[in-house]
Design a protein around this motif. Sequence first.
Motif: not given
Length: 268
Positions: A190-214
């Motif tokens: 998040v510090d370098s790119a501004g977002y973080v990736v979930d590549d099938e780590q919570f649910e198989a066959h699903v990808r997500c990209l997230g960023a914090p709201v302050l």
Amino acid sequence: MNNAVNTSPGSSPGSSRGAVEKALEVLATLSAPGGPHRLADLAQACDLPKPTAHRMLQTFTEAGYAVGAGSGRYTVGPRLLGLSAAALTSTRPLRPVLADLQRRSGHTVHYAVRHADRAVYVEKLEPDQAYRLNTRPGGEVPLYCTAVGRAILSRLPEADVAAALATPLTARTAKTLTDPGAVRRELATVDSAGYVVDDEQFEAHVRCLGAPVLDAEGAVVGAVSVSGLTFTLQPSSFDVLGPLVAEAANRLSAVLAGTAPRAVPDAR
């Protein structure tokens, strides 16, 4: 989608709970998908004797928080629905930004807030497509293995991060990171790119990209994400979608703080 009544993630059978905690758990379970719910199912899901659950439901019914649906079944009542509608007005100023992100990304957009070691979805906007992700407003997911959760973790105080990663991290899929050090390295993106990736780590066959709201003080209040099935959300699109999510997060932060959006880190 599974419509079974499930035990609240924040509780465990046999745990010591006060009367208020038990009542809140019944209300939360009553609001779960698949209703109206049978008394027996509600009692089992909340680890309560049927007579106790029945007394609570009668009290809720008299107060307008539950409604009997016949054959020993119950559903949410008008006062609970009214409270839900009133609570959702707090996210109304955020919806134009979320809708714009959904339109520009072409994927499902979530907005989530933190509750203990979970992230709770409060908004979900979906594109017009043949499939639907198995998520819903009010649904809860872990912080350590989801995009919205990691985005929130990335901006929490160190003590809160340590506490969230201190308990055993369960492998939800073959790709789930269960080593706290590995999760922390993901948070640093998040510090370098501004977002973080979930590549099938919570649910198989699903990808997500997230960023914090302050908020206006710089404290994390939630996270925004885009999600899609792996065949529609390819890693080759991360360089495009990631900055879109980070930009949306900054715009949401600006709405909450009443200031101009901050610059988005350039991942390239």
